[in-house]
Design a protein around this motif. Structure first.
Motif, PDB file in Angstrom:
ATOM      1  N   GLY A 136       8.101  13.828   2.439  1.00  0.00           N
ATOM      2  CA  GLY A 136       8.091  12.385   2.469  1.00  0.00           C
ATOM      3  C   GLY A 136       8.773  11.854   3.721  1.00  0.00           C
ATOM      4  O   GLY A 136       9.812  12.361   4.145  1.00  0.00           O
ATOM      5  N   HIS A 137       8.209  10.829   4.291  1.00  0.00           N
ATOM      6  CA  HIS A 137       8.764  10.198   5.493  1.00  0.00           C
ATOM      7  C   HIS A 137       9.495   8.906   5.149  1.00  0.00           C
ATOM      8  O   HIS A 137      10.639   8.699   5.541  1.00  0.00           O
ATOM      9  N   ILE A 138       8.835   8.027   4.392  1.00  0.00           N
ATOM     10  CA  ILE A 138       9.410   6.751   3.985  1.00  0.00           C
ATOM     11  C   ILE A 138       8.886   6.432   2.583  1.00  0.00           C
ATOM     12  O   ILE A 138       7.866   6.971   2.160  1.00  0.00           O
ATOM     13  N   TYR A 139       9.591   5.546   1.867  1.00  0.00           N
ATOM     14  CA  TYR A 139       9.079   5.156   0.554  1.00  0.00           C
ATOM     15  C   TYR A 139       9.445   3.723   0.227  1.00  0.00           C
ATOM     16  O   TYR A 139      10.387   3.144   0.779  1.00  0.00           O
ATOM     17  N   SER A 140       8.661   3.150  -0.684  1.00  0.00           N
ATOM     18  CA  SER A 140       8.919   1.801  -1.174  1.00  0.00           C
ATOM     19  C   SER A 140       8.313   1.704  -2.568  1.00  0.00           C
ATOM     20  O   SER A 140       7.932   2.715  -3.160  1.00  0.00           O
ATOM     21  N   ILE A 230      -4.209 -17.329   0.957  1.00  0.00           N
ATOM     22  CA  ILE A 230      -3.842 -16.535  -0.209  1.00  0.00           C
ATOM     23  C   ILE A 230      -2.443 -16.927  -0.662  1.00  0.00           C
ATOM     24  O   ILE A 230      -1.560 -17.174   0.164  1.00  0.00           O
ATOM     25  N   GLY A 231      -2.239 -16.928  -1.967  1.00  0.00           N
ATOM     26  CA  GLY A 231      -0.927 -17.289  -2.480  1.00  0.00           C
ATOM     27  C   GLY A 231      -0.258 -16.217  -3.308  1.00  0.00           C
ATOM     28  O   GLY A 231       0.952 -16.269  -3.545  1.00  0.00           O
ATOM     29  N   ILE A 232      -1.032 -15.206  -3.764  1.00  0.00           N
ATOM     30  CA  ILE A 232      -0.438 -14.195  -4.637  1.00  0.00           C
ATOM     31  C   ILE A 232      -1.220 -12.886  -4.540  1.00  0.00           C
ATOM     32  O   ILE A 232      -2.445 -12.877  -4.384  1.00  0.00           O
ATOM     33  N   SER A 233      -0.496 -11.784  -4.630  1.00  0.00           N
ATOM     34  CA  SER A 233      -1.098 -10.454  -4.596  1.00  0.00           C
ATOM     35  C   SER A 233      -0.021  -9.444  -4.961  1.00  0.00           C
ATOM     36  O   SER A 233       1.010  -9.799  -5.540  1.00  0.00           O
ATOM     37  N   ALA A 234      -0.241  -8.182  -4.588  1.00  0.00           N
ATOM     38  CA  ALA A 234       0.767  -7.138  -4.748  1.00  0.00           C
ATOM     39  C   ALA A 234       0.714  -6.246  -3.518  1.00  0.00           C
ATOM     40  O   ALA A 234      -0.349  -6.014  -2.948  1.00  0.00           O
ATOM     41  N   ILE A 235       1.871  -5.773  -3.106  1.00  0.00           N
ATOM     42  CA  ILE A 235       1.973  -4.954  -1.904  1.00  0.00           C
ATOM     43  C   ILE A 235       3.302  -4.213  -1.966  1.00  0.00           C
ATOM     44  O   ILE A 235       4.164  -4.521  -2.793  1.00  0.00           O
ATOM     45  N   TRP A 236       3.486  -3.256  -1.090  1.00  0.00           N
ATOM     46  CA  TRP A 236       4.756  -2.537  -1.046  1.00  0.00           C
ATOM     47  C   TRP A 236       5.864  -3.483  -0.605  1.00  0.00           C
ATOM     48  O   TRP A 236       5.683  -4.323   0.275  1.00  0.00           O
ATOM     49  N   LYS A 237       7.005  -3.360  -1.228  1.00  0.00           N
ATOM     50  CA  LYS A 237       8.119  -4.247  -0.931  1.00  0.00           C
ATOM     51  C   LYS A 237       8.466  -4.232   0.552  1.00  0.00           C
ATOM     52  O   LYS A 237       8.869  -5.252   1.118  1.00  0.00           O
ATOM     53  N   ALA A 238       8.290  -3.090   1.181  1.00  0.00           N
ATOM     54  CA  ALA A 238       8.568  -2.988   2.615  1.00  0.00           C
ATOM     55  C   ALA A 238       7.727  -3.969   3.410  1.00  0.00           C
ATOM     56  O   ALA A 238       8.202  -4.565   4.390  1.00  0.00           O
ATOM     57  N   ARG A 239       6.476  -4.145   3.026  1.00  0.00           N
ATOM     58  CA  ARG A 239       5.604  -5.076   3.730  1.00  0.00           C
ATOM     59  C   ARG A 239       6.072  -6.517   3.548  1.00  0.00           C
ATOM     60  O   ARG A 239       5.976  -7.332   4.464  1.00  0.00           O
ATOM     61  N   VAL A 240       6.569  -6.827   2.367  1.00  0.00           N
ATOM     62  CA  VAL A 240       7.093  -8.177   2.138  1.00  0.00           C
ATOM     63  C   VAL A 240       8.225  -8.462   3.119  1.00  0.00           C
ATOM     64  O   VAL A 240       8.287  -9.542   3.725  1.00  0.00           O
ATOM     65  N   VAL A 241       9.108  -7.490   3.289  1.00  0.00           N
ATOM     66  CA  VAL A 241      10.230  -7.658   4.222  1.00  0.00           C
ATOM     67  C   VAL A 241       9.714  -7.871   5.637  1.00  0.00           C
ATOM     68  O   VAL A 241      10.184  -8.752   6.368  1.00  0.00           O
ATOM     69  N   GLN A 242       8.729  -7.078   6.054  1.00  0.00           N
ATOM     70  CA  GLN A 242       8.151  -7.236   7.389  1.00  0.00           C
ATOM     71  C   GLN A 242       7.586  -8.633   7.579  1.00  0.00           C
ATOM     72  O   GLN A 242       7.805  -9.273   8.616  1.00  0.00           O
ATOM     73  N   TRP A 243       6.856  -9.091   6.593  1.00  0.00           N
ATOM     74  CA  TRP A 243       6.199 -10.389   6.720  1.00  0.00           C
ATOM     75  C   TRP A 243       7.211 -11.528   6.652  1.00  0.00           C
ATOM     76  O   TRP A 243       7.043 -12.552   7.334  1.00  0.00           O
TER      77      TRP A 243
END
Length: 352
Positions: A136-140, A230-243
């Protein structure tokens, strides 16, 4: 359904078998001194750029190793590995995949059984991130993402996300179809199952009929969030932080049904032409500086112990003690067996 427990994530060191067999006292670093090249299969976009920035340029280039990236989606790269299975020498040395895809490629018989003695930094690898066929390299974790301006009542989980009432403000990312099926199954079963494809299809079809939109990549979806399409979806928490860092209005909610984990890692092709440099690449990715840099640059948790991550950042990218209890490892065998069927149905319904 295996859970990843807090004690597993936080406890001790993994054990490396020793040092490299060809250079017992020096390990992977010495093996890489002769230079040469390594071909790395990876997704494009942000991840590829950060591999170059944090691993390839600072750690491998000074050793004379030329890194060539083979950028493509995971599906064509997996197909290439299988197609090259009978060749004595393949075209790619090391491949970046999700943990589910790493498992699938191992089942296909195209991955190297890792010799951890050639990866000195694996002594720090978290036990849950150490696979016989990959590291494993990274995880979320997969969370619900929403724009409070467009979604006035904060969702609590996947069921709230996959509600037809959101119409065309609901969005999907095409390349995330596996995680979407998992979330839909959990929504339909109250978290009891990640593998109920029939109930997942029923729920997804209702959301599609209500007007949900599909975007080809994470980057395209981010633009849609930014433009408030778009107003709602699901994604890796890491992406939320990036955005969030990029000024995109969004918040994350850890779903009450459970938090499926996402692990991104690397496997080495069984017929890799530059196998020792592939080991050198894997060792470099587990160095603490690039692990810490990926936490900053991408919002992912590192997979080795002893990282120096700022407390405020760790709070944003990590999980509370209660949330860690809800982290759920995926059923990789089920996903490997059903991936083709899921992809076929997904393409037929959402991309036709």
């Amino acid at each position: 359904m295996k859970k990843i427990h807090r004690r597993d994530v936080l406890k001790g060191l993994g054990t490396a078998a020793g040092v490299a067999a060809l250079a017992p006292s020096l390990g992977a670093e010495a093996l890489a001194q002769s230079g040469g090249r390594v071909v790395v299969g990876t997704w494009g976009g942000d991840y590829a750029a950060l591999l170059t920035k944090n691993i390839e340029n600072p750690l491998l280039k000074p050793k004379g190793i030329e890194v060539v990236q083979d950028q493509a989606g995971d599906a064509p790269r997996r197909a290439k590995m299988v197609a090259e299975r009978r060749l004595p020498r393949g075209t790619v040395d090391i491949q970046g995949f999700s943990a589910a895809n790493m498992y699938e490629m191992n089942e296909a018989g195209v991955t190297e059984t890792l010799d951890y003695s050639k990866i000195p930094n694996a002594k720090n690898l978290l036990p849950t991130m150490k696979y016989p066929y990959g590291a494993g390299h990274i995880y979320s974790g997969n969370v619900v993402i929403y724009n409070p301006k467009l979604i006035s009542t904060a969702p609590t989980g996947f069921k709230d996300w996959l509600d037809p009432k959101w119409g065309n403000k609901n969005g999907f990312i095409d390349i995330q179809y596996q995680s979407i099926f998992i979330a839909a199954s959990m929504a339909a079963t109250g978290g009891a199952s990640m593998n109920d494809l029939d109930k997942a299809k029923e729920l997804l079809l209702a959301v599609k009929k209500a007007g949900a939109r599909v975007y080809p990549t994470n980057e395209a979806f981010a633009q849609a969030m930014k433009n408030e399409e778009i107003g709602i979806s699901a994604i890796w928490k890491a992406r939320v932080v990036q955005w969030q860092n990029a000024g995109i209005p969004c918040e994350a909610v850890s779903p009450v049904e459970g938090i499926p984990t996402y692990v991104s890692g690397f496997v080495i092709a069984k017929n890799a032409p530059n196998k020792e440099n592939a080991y050198a690449y894997m060792n470099a990715m587990l160095e603490k500086p690039p692990q810490e840099a990926f936490a900053v640059d991408m919002g992912y948790n590192g997979t080795v112990t002893g990282l120096a991550v700022a407390p405020d950042l760790q709070k944003r990218i990590g999980f509370t003690a209660d949330e860690e209890k809800r982290l759920k490892d995926l059923d990789y065998a089920f996903l490997a067996k059903n991936d083709s069927a899921m992809k076929e149905w997904w393409d037929k319904v959402f991309k036709a």
